[in-house]
Design a protein around this motif. Structure first.
Motif, PDB file in Angstrom:
ATOM      1  N   VAL A  73      30.555  -2.369  20.876  1.00 49.97           N
ATOM      2  CA  VAL A  73      29.556  -1.592  21.613  1.00 49.97           C
ATOM      3  C   VAL A  73      29.256  -0.295  20.865  1.00 49.97           C
ATOM      4  CG1 VAL A  73      29.100  -0.334  23.750  1.00 49.97           C
ATOM      5  CG2 VAL A  73      30.160  -2.585  23.837  1.00 49.97           C
ATOM      6  N   GLY A 107      26.354  -2.377  26.067  1.00 52.85           N
ATOM      7  CA  GLY A 107      27.495  -2.614  26.950  1.00 52.85           C
ATOM      8  C   GLY A 107      27.266  -3.833  27.827  1.00 52.85           C
ATOM      9  N   VAL A 167      31.254   0.155  29.079  1.00 55.60           N
ATOM     10  CA  VAL A 167      31.129   0.092  27.623  1.00 55.60           C
ATOM     11  C   VAL A 167      31.978  -1.021  27.018  1.00 55.60           C
ATOM     12  CG1 VAL A 167      30.487   2.506  27.352  1.00 55.60           C
ATOM     13  CG2 VAL A 167      32.875   1.859  27.242  1.00 55.60           C
TER      14      VAL A 167
END
Lengths: 259, 342
Positions: free
Chosen positions: B141, B162, B97
């Motif tokens: 993200v 991500g 992420v």
């Protein structure tokens, strides 16, 4: 008691609740009915302080405005069962039920918490699956586990005021036997003083059989509220559902059929 | 409930950790005997300066590295546990992420540009720069993967965002490495694949502090994270302040992962494998996952580092290669297993 005054809820220009006022008392089974999209779930969320009314409306518990309670305080006196709970990870049934006690302890659960969970699991017939993985249960079994969880949450009477149990469509996933079983059990809980139960159901016959107080919602408004004779009239059902009912009464029981 | 079982797992993991710690102090480019380890300790305690070469290697290279492995492994594993609990999905970890790549970018920026911009907050400058980068990328993200309508982020959106943000920040790192003079920043493999070869007492103290503090805070929120498993709304009905929970957990996670990344580069998949293994042993209670995740993460990263040191001795493999070889198959198995729907 739980009441809501002049609730209006609007989102994206669409009015989901339009000046709704309702009043739910302890000791009887309060049921909210209405067609799909009538605003039942929205009303439940407003009652639970999950959604704030758009306008000046207010919700009160024991006569006190819901806004003066903290999230944690409210959780100690009020349990909510929502629709479609999906667990993200595998947990034991007993661990899921113990979540109901989270508002009551810090760190490790005490004996009181363990006892409340055990009793609640016994009450809803899930004690023998306490060690099973929740994810392997059937839909109906999962639902009963959540019954036990919400009951464990408000197992003990608070020092003052009522306990509240709010159920959003609790009968989904249950077969007829467990539907009746659940309604009977909830009714038996009501014998204890100071428990306010509010539930949303779809089945009008179950409402006719078990409800002490019914609120019929239609297009975001309260179409009728009161006992079953007052609410489940031919006119009201026709107006709300667009169906022509046949109402049959037999020894104080009321049955509805649809043509 | 179940505390005894959980305790049992912790005990076994603790013993394993001690064994692995001993092995990782002993073996490397030079093997150090147990006697030398003991005498090195003794001399250090008595401030005895007459150390042999091996004792010096042990005290100044091997021991800090072994400890660093433990802290970094614990950090990455607990980071994975926290991310997975927060996103309610078992295939999330700090590397996926964006946290790690953002942190690497922040750290690389400090190495390359720090002198130019006169950024200096003493020995904490590097971890601070990494944290800033980590917060930036994770926030990107998090925000970009949220649906405009519902405000919720689907796991597909999360992973794809991500990938994009990772690519962006890693090319930023690539650019900085290209123009860098500092040898550590210059080594692109350091950032991409990670290595613990730069371990020093300095990095041990900084990473150790952030690891211990952050895990202690995370443990306090374990119960809240458990409640999150049945959904955000339901957790609120259980008396939990979701906004605060999310903010605290994200911050704790970014701080510890970014600090570790600043010193050892991006090490992927530890945060993915460890929670997965633990769930197979004993369910998903976050108290169990955080506590034992720290132990198992420390063990696995120490083993991975031993392999990295021993495989091409006296040269070293980047540790990220070792963790990827183990981690990628686990990731694919997770993706394909039926339990973990999208």
């Amino acid at each position: 008691m739980l009441s809501a005054k002049n609730i209006t809820y609007t989102i994206d220009g669409k009015t989901l609740l339009d000046d709704v006022s309702v009043h739910f008392e302890a000791g009887k089974l309060n049921l909210i009915i209405g067609p799909n999209g009538a605003g039942k779930s929205t009303l439940v969320k407003v009652l639970c302080n999950q959604l704030r009314p758009s306008d000046k409306g207010s919700v009160s518990y024991d006569g006190k405005d819901v806004r003066i309670f903290s999230i944690a305080e409210l959780a100690r006196i009020r349990a909510v069962l929502s629709q479609n709970i999906e667990l993200a990870f595998p947990l034991k049934v007993s661990e899921v039920v113990m979540m109901g006690r989270y508002p009551h302890f810090n760190g490790k659960p005490g004996q009181k918490d363990e006892a409340a969970c055990e009793e609640a699991m016994r009450f809803f017939d899930v004690l023998d699956m306490a060690q099973r993985n929740y994810m392997t249960l059937s839909g109906g079994e999962k639902q009963r586990v959540h019954f036990a969880r919400v009951l464990a949450q408000i197992w003990h009477k608070p020092a003052e005021g009522c306990r509240y149990l709010v159920l959003d469509e609790p009968l989904t996933f249950l077969d007829v036997r467990y539907q009746f079983d659940f309604m009977n059990k909830v009714t038996s809980l009501l014998k204890d003083n100071g428990l306010v139960v509010v539930g949303v159901v779809h089945d009008l016959n179950l409402a006719a059989k078990f409800a002490g107080h019914i609120v019929l919602l239609h297009q975001g408004k309260v179409l009728a509220a009161g006992n079953r004779e007052q609410v489940l009239s031919k006119e009201n059902i026709r107006a709300a559902y667009g169906l022509e009912p046949v109402i049959h009464t037999d020894q104080e029981e009321m049955y509805l059929f649809f043509k | 409930m179940g505390n005894k079982q959980y305790g049992g797992t912790s005990f076994i993991l603790l013993i394993l950790l001690v064994i692995v710690l001993l092995l990782s102090m002993k073996y490397g480019a030079v093997n150090i005997s147990l006697d030398e380890i003991c005498s090195g300790f003794g001399k250090w305690l008595h401030h005895d300066e007459s150390m042999t070469l091996n004792e010096r290697i042990f005290l100044q290279i091997r021991l800090p590295r072994a400890l660093l492995c433990i802290f970094v492994g614990a950090t990455l594993a607990v980071g994975g546990v926290l991310m997975q609990a927060l996103f309610r999905n078992p295939i999330v970890e700090p590397g996926l992420v964006g946290t790690s790549s953002g942190a690497a970018f922040g750290a690389a920026l400090y190495f390359v540009m720090g002198a130019t911009f006169k950024l200096n907050a003493g020995e904490w400058t590097l971890p601070l720069a990494a944290c800033a980068g980590g917060i930036l990328s994770t926030a990107f993200v998090f925000m970009l993967s949220q649906s405009k309508q519902t405000g919720k982020s689907s796991i597909v959106a999360l992973l794809l965002t991500g990938i994009a943000i990772n690519a962006l920040f890693m090319s930023g790192v690539g650019f900085l490495s290209y123009i860098a003079r500092d040898p550590q920043a210059r080594s692109i493999t350091f950032w991409n694949l990670g290595t613990l070869s730069g371990a020093s007492w300095h990095s041990v103290i900084i990473i150790g502090t952030s690891t211990v503090l952050c895990i202690a805070i995370a443990l306090r929120y374990a119960r809240h994270l458990n409640a999150l498993m049945i959904g955000e709304e339901e957790a609120q009905y259980l008396g939990i302040n979701i906004k605060k929970l999310k903010a605290v957990i994200l911050l704790v996670n970014v701080i510890m992962v970014a600090t570790a990344t600043a010193f050892v580069g991006v090490i992927s998949f530890v945060g993915l494998i460890v929670p997965h293994l633990l769930r197979m042993i004993n369910g998903s209670d976050n108290r169990f996952l955080i506590r034992n995740g720290a132990l198992l993460g420390a063990i696995l990263l120490s083993i991975a580092d031993l392999v990295a040191r021993m495989a091409l001795r006296p040269a070293e493999l980047p540790i990220g290669i070792v963790t990827s070889i183990i981690g990628v198959p686990v990731f694919i198995v997770l993706l394909r297993s039926k339990n973990y729907f999208f």
